[in-house]
Design an enzyme around this catalytic site. Structure first.
Site, short mmCIF file in Angstrom:
data_model
loop_
_atom_site.label_atom_id
_atom_site.label_comp_id
_atom_site.label_asym_id
_atom_site.label_seq_id
_atom_site.Cartn_x
_atom_site.Cartn_y
_atom_site.Cartn_z
N HIS A 61 1.19 -1.22 -0.22
CA HIS A 61 -0.14 0.12 -0.01
C HIS A 61 0.65 1.18 -0.01
O HIS A 61 1.28 1.96 0.90
CB HIS A 61 -1.23 -0.07 1.17
CG HIS A 61 -2.05 0.88 1.23
ND1 HIS A 61 -3.49 0.68 1.11
CD2 HIS A 61 -2.02 2.03 0.29
CE1 HIS A 61 -4.39 2.23 1.66
NE2 HIS A 61 -3.64 2.56 0.38
N HIS A 63 1.65 5.14 -2.25
CA HIS A 63 1.43 6.11 -4.00
C HIS A 63 3.15 6.84 -4.00
O HIS A 63 3.40 7.50 -2.95
CB HIS A 63 0.11 6.88 -2.69
CG HIS A 63 -1.11 6.59 -1.97
ND1 HIS A 63 -1.72 6.47 -2.86
CD2 HIS A 63 -1.48 5.71 -1.00
CE1 HIS A 63 -2.87 5.90 -2.32
NE2 HIS A 63 -2.59 5.49 -1.19
N ASN A 95 -4.11 6.10 -7.33
CA ASN A 95 -4.76 7.13 -7.88
C ASN A 95 -3.99 8.72 -8.16
O ASN A 95 -3.26 9.37 -7.11
CB ASN A 95 -5.47 7.75 -6.54
CG ASN A 95 -4.32 7.42 -5.47
OD1 ASN A 95 -3.52 7.02 -5.11
ND2 ASN A 95 -4.66 8.51 -4.12
N HIS A 181 -10.45 0.08 -0.94
CA HIS A 181 -10.39 1.22 0.49
C HIS A 181 -11.94 1.81 0.78
O HIS A 181 -13.37 1.84 -0.22
CB HIS A 181 -10.17 2.30 0.43
CG HIS A 181 -10.45 3.32 0.78
ND1 HIS A 181 -9.63 4.13 1.34
CD2 HIS A 181 -11.35 3.92 1.70
CE1 HIS A 181 -9.21 5.32 2.22
NE2 HIS A 181 -10.13 5.52 2.41
N HIS A 237 -6.34 -0.85 4.77
CA HIS A 237 -6.09 -0.72 6.09
C HIS A 237 -7.70 0.01 6.85
O HIS A 237 -8.35 0.67 6.91
CB HIS A 237 -6.12 0.98 6.50
CG HIS A 237 -6.50 1.74 5.30
ND1 HIS A 237 -7.72 1.54 4.42
CD2 HIS A 237 -6.17 3.09 3.64
CE1 HIS A 237 -7.83 2.53 3.77
NE2 HIS A 237 -7.13 2.86 2.62
N ASP A 310 0.29 2.45 3.96
CA ASP A 310 0.19 3.75 3.35
C ASP A 310 0.22 5.30 3.24
O ASP A 310 0.05 6.16 3.55
CB ASP A 310 -1.83 3.72 3.90
CG ASP A 310 -2.40 4.83 3.12
OD1 ASP A 310 -2.58 5.08 2.61
OD2 ASP A 310 -3.86 4.74 3.67
N HIS A 314 2.60 14.46 0.89
CA HIS A 314 1.84 14.96 0.40
C HIS A 314 2.62 16.68 0.74
O HIS A 314 3.74 16.16 2.13
CB HIS A 314 0.75 16.52 1.28
CG HIS A 314 -0.72 14.80 0.79
ND1 HIS A 314 -0.57 14.91 -0.15
CD2 HIS A 314 -0.98 13.60 1.74
CE1 HIS A 314 -1.71 14.34 -0.52
NE2 HIS A 314 -2.57 13.03 0.90
#
Ligand code: ZN
Length: 448
Positions: A61, A63, A95, A181, A237, A310, A314
């Site tokens: 998991h 990103h 995403n 999710h 999660h 996860d 950012h």
């Protein structure tokens, strides 16, 4: 014969126990595990000086961003963070900008990753609007599909039960897992709108909107929709007792359902969120102590299959805003997962063998990565060497990730990844990256 390298003086975690041994590596794979006197000659010998050696972690998991979101993270910085954290394989979430949801977007993403990655990277795809494209996406090499139920991200209409079932049938036939999710869009949006109308913009409002019920509703809906379909459903999660109970019930009835928890939901609570604010905003959110205990019990009883970070980086500015609704959700996790969880082993919350199962063995099984996840002859030489005695303080300013903040900044932990080997190559030593961009690999789903 002369092999590529031999790692000597390892305390390797083999088959649920720690054994003093040496590991010979040839052509990116574990060639032999044995005693000094029985090892082949090697071009290079690396003395591990009694470091603990585990199979490299598989973080399902992650990103990694890049492309339109490269200011948050890119394939180089993200996989450098993975290497520093002892993680040798990551599965990248879809995403992105553009969203990974076609053979074309997946192919482009693979090409970008190939030039930059330091570890092995596999890819999720979101579902396309036209389900006839599912097969092309799988042929292009997607490891799994991701279904985001909190809002519309992919092409498939998440409000449409029939479309979801059609999608599940398609991937079921191809034996490709679906990771979900689980937060129910309708319940969530409704609660959010009501709170916004009463001018609630605080952390408490976020928790109220992302209630326990929001998770349970999505879990129940997905279990119901998939009940008669031969497919593999993986819940990302899980954060609540009720959500986990529903998954456990499905497991007890023999269904091919698996689930994951993150270190965040095991180690932080809603109180931390209310105290520290938006930096800790994530979806699903942090929960109260009774849910945290339920997750730990789920681990103890072996209902929880996987721990995933996860990792959701950012820019720091995006983690604060006047309104909680404008804050970007998620925190980085690649560099903290292993030290945090090793610390929990030290605190006797779980055994080392169980941790290896959650971080390497089960992820490999669930996502068909059969060539890795264990220290065995013939498996990929993806390894992490750990100093299990070393205590250190988490310092987010030193992260390799572009996101140089963490809920764990300043935490004292014990157990440091010292060396990371990917495909037999030493790529990280004492937090320093030794490999060149692009030295990692792209994993495609086994077409056999
Ligand atoms: Zn995520």
């Amino acid at each position: 014969m002369i092999v590529d390298s031999v790692l000597t003086n390892a305390k390797a975690h083999l088959n649920k126990e720690t054994v003093d041994c040496n590991l010979a590596i040839e052509n990116g794979k574990i060639f032999k595990i044995g005693k000094e006197t029985h090892m082949p000659k090697a071009d290079e010998t690396i003395n591990l000086k009694n470091l603990l050696v585990l199979p490299g972690l598989i973080d399902i998991h992650v990103h990694l961003r890049d492309e339109g979101k490269a200011y948050k993270e890119d394939f180089y910085t993200g996989t450098a963070a993975a290497a520093a954290g002892g993680i040798t394989t990551v599965l990248d979430m879809p995403n992105n900008a553009p969203v990974t949801m076609s053979a074309e977007t997946l192919k482009n993403r693979m090409q970008t990753a190939k030039r930059k990655t330091l570890v092995n990277v596999g890819f999720y795809s979101e579902f396309p609007n036209n389900l006839n494209e599912v097969k092309d996406i799988v042929t292009q090499g997607a490891i799994a599909f991701k279904l985001f139920m909190a809002c519309q991200i992919g092409g498939l209409n998440i409000d449409d039960d029939h479309a979801l079932q059609e999608a599940f049938r398609k991937v079921g036939e191809l034996d490709v897992p679906v990771a979900v999710h689980a937060e129910d869009k309708a319940t969530l949006t409704d609660a959010e709108e009501k709170l916004k109308k009463t001018r609630r913009h605080d952390a408490g409002a976020f928790l109220k909107a992302h209630s326990e019920r929001v998770e349970l509703k999505a879990v129940e809906r997905l279990l119901k929709l998939s009940a008669q379909i031969n497919m593999r459903l993986h819940f990302c999660h899980i954060t609540t007792k009720e959500g986990l109970d529903a998954v456990v019930e499905a497991k007890k009835s023999g269904r091919a359902v698996t689930c994951e928890v993150t270190p965040n939901h095991l180690l932080l609570s809603n109180k931390d969120f209310e105290r520290y604010g938006s930096l800790l905003a994530m979806m699903p959110p942090l929960r109260s102590s009774s849910h945290i205990e339920a997750l730990w019990k789920g681990i103890a009883d072996s209902w929880v299959d996987v721990i995933g970070s996860d990792h959701a980086p950012h820019a720091l500015e995006e983690k604060s805003a006047g309104s909680i609704w404008d804050v970007k959700v998620g925190v980085p996790g690649l560099e903290t997962t292993l030290p945090l969880m090793l610390t929990m082993v030290r605190k006797n919350r779980l055994s080392l063998a169980h941790l290896v199962q959650l971080l390497s063995e089960k992820p490999a099984e669930i996502f068909n990565l059969t060539d890795r996840g264990r220290l065995e002859q013939g498996k990929k030489a993806d390894l992490v060497a750990i100093d299990f005695n070393r205590k250190f303080t988490v310092d987010a300013s030193k992260f390799h990730s572009k996101a140089k903040y963490s809920p764990y900044d300043g935490w004292e932990v014990q157990g440091r990844p010292v060396k990371t080997f990917v495909n037999g190559l030493l790529i990280m030593d004492e937090q320093e990256i030794l490999a060149k961009a692009g030295s990692g690999g792209i994993i495609r789903r086994d077409r056999a």
